[in-house]
Design a protein around this motif. Structure first.
Motif, mmCIF file in Angstrom:
data_model
loop_
_atom_site.group_PDB
_atom_site.id
_atom_site.type_symbol
_atom_site.label_atom_id
_atom_site.label_comp_id
_atom_site.label_asym_id
_atom_site.label_seq_id
_atom_site.Cartn_x
_atom_site.Cartn_y
_atom_site.Cartn_z
ATOM 1 N N LEU A 7 22.924 24.994 11.786
ATOM 2 C CA LEU A 7 22.019 24.281 11.051
ATOM 3 C C LEU A 7 21.211 23.540 10.796
ATOM 4 N N ILE A 8 20.816 22.251 11.519
ATOM 5 C CA ILE A 8 19.880 21.752 12.136
ATOM 6 C C ILE A 8 18.367 22.435 11.748
ATOM 7 N N ARG A 9 18.948 22.809 12.808
ATOM 8 C CA ARG A 9 17.726 23.531 13.426
ATOM 9 C C ARG A 9 17.149 24.704 12.463
ATOM 10 N N ASP A 10 18.549 25.194 11.940
ATOM 11 C CA ASP A 10 17.401 26.383 10.614
ATOM 12 C C ASP A 10 16.205 25.304 10.115
ATOM 13 N N LEU A 11 16.985 24.385 9.361
ATOM 14 C CA LEU A 11 15.527 23.395 8.500
ATOM 15 C C LEU A 11 14.280 23.146 8.440
ATOM 16 N N ALA A 23 20.612 23.784 4.173
ATOM 17 C CA ALA A 23 20.490 22.505 3.625
ATOM 18 C C ALA A 23 22.336 22.656 2.520
ATOM 19 N N LEU A 24 21.640 23.588 1.901
ATOM 20 C CA LEU A 24 23.321 23.667 1.522
ATOM 21 C C LEU A 24 24.443 23.962 2.366
ATOM 22 N N THR A 25 24.550 24.037 2.518
ATOM 23 C CA THR A 25 26.136 24.288 4.031
ATOM 24 C C THR A 25 25.916 22.821 4.389
ATOM 25 N N VAL A 35 21.149 14.260 7.461
ATOM 26 C CA VAL A 35 20.007 13.276 6.830
ATOM 27 C C VAL A 35 18.533 13.451 7.063
ATOM 28 N N GLU A 36 18.430 12.417 8.449
ATOM 29 C CA GLU A 36 16.677 12.672 8.782
ATOM 30 C C GLU A 36 16.607 14.152 9.354
ATOM 31 N N PRO A 37 17.301 15.060 9.793
ATOM 32 C CA PRO A 37 16.080 16.894 9.621
ATOM 33 C C PRO A 37 16.161 17.060 8.447
ATOM 34 N N LEU A 38 16.774 16.847 7.643
ATOM 35 C CA LEU A 38 16.332 17.174 6.067
ATOM 36 C C LEU A 38 15.228 16.536 5.524
ATOM 37 N N PHE A 39 15.102 15.014 5.964
ATOM 38 C CA PHE A 39 14.646 14.440 5.633
ATOM 39 C C PHE A 39 12.568 14.846 6.211
ATOM 40 N N ARG A 40 13.114 15.075 7.144
ATOM 41 C CA ARG A 40 12.118 15.731 8.227
ATOM 42 C C ARG A 40 11.136 17.381 7.524
ATOM 43 N N ALA A 41 12.309 17.738 7.154
ATOM 44 C CA ALA A 41 12.164 18.710 6.128
ATOM 45 C C ALA A 41 11.314 18.808 5.294
ATOM 46 N N ILE A 42 11.860 17.840 4.080
ATOM 47 C CA ILE A 42 11.596 17.996 2.988
ATOM 48 C C ILE A 42 9.646 17.352 2.824
ATOM 49 N N THR A 43 8.917 16.916 4.008
ATOM 50 C CA THR A 43 8.076 16.130 4.539
ATOM 51 C C THR A 43 6.851 16.858 4.696
ATOM 52 N N LYS A 44 7.653 18.092 5.219
ATOM 53 C CA LYS A 44 6.513 19.364 6.242
ATOM 54 C C LYS A 44 5.492 19.525 5.045
ATOM 55 N N PRO A 45 4.522 19.185 5.916
ATOM 56 C CA PRO A 45 3.251 19.691 4.478
ATOM 57 C C PRO A 45 3.476 21.456 4.400
#
Length: 139
Positions: A7-11, A23-25, A35-45
């Motif tokens: 799931l983290i890879r899928d982010l 993310a929802l799963t 948490v950290e992978p979610l933030f990485r995905a959120i901040t990707k341009p």
């Protein structure tokens, strides 16, 4: 364990529906490794216009360590993203240190550079939140 890692890879997927489902799963699982992978995905341009669900997923986690990024999201995100990130900040101020981090990040912003009306309102709301929480820690 493998499910969380997949799931983290899928982010990192370029497909928003895959990222959102992941993310929802992860949110439902409540595994802090997300948490950290979610933030990485959120901040990707490339995700800037597709991060509402990613930010929402953070609401299940303690995000105190990411206060600066959350303030940035509140002051630069779409209306939905800003509101959700603000709520996460309000829940994440659990110590004087997290309050100081939020205030320091607010000081870095030039109010004149805020682009949307909701950013100006959010800035004011963050200041008011900081003042109210600050009073709690002084007592």
């Amino acid at each position: 364990m493998c499910e969380v890692q997949a799931l983290i890879r899928d982010l990192a997927s370029s497909d928003a529906s895959i990222r959102n489902r992941s993310a929802l799963t992860l949110m439902d699982l409540g595994d802090e490794r997300a948490v950290e992978p979610l933030f990485r995905a959120i901040t990707k341009p490339e995700n800037i216009n597709h991060r509402g669900t990613l930010v929402y997923a953070l609401s299940a986690f303690n995000c105190e360590a990411f206060m600066e990024v959350l303030v940035d999201i509140v002051l630069t995100g779409s209306f939905e993203v800003s509101i959700t990130a603000f709520s996460i900040i309000a829940d994440s101020i659990t110590s004087p240190e997290s309050l100081i981090q939020m205030q320091a990040q607010l000081l870095k912003f030039d109010k004149n550079m805020l682009s949307a009306d909701h950013h100006h309102e959010a800035y004011q709301e963050l200041l008011e939140l900081a003042a109210s929480v600050s009073g709690e820690y002084e007592q």
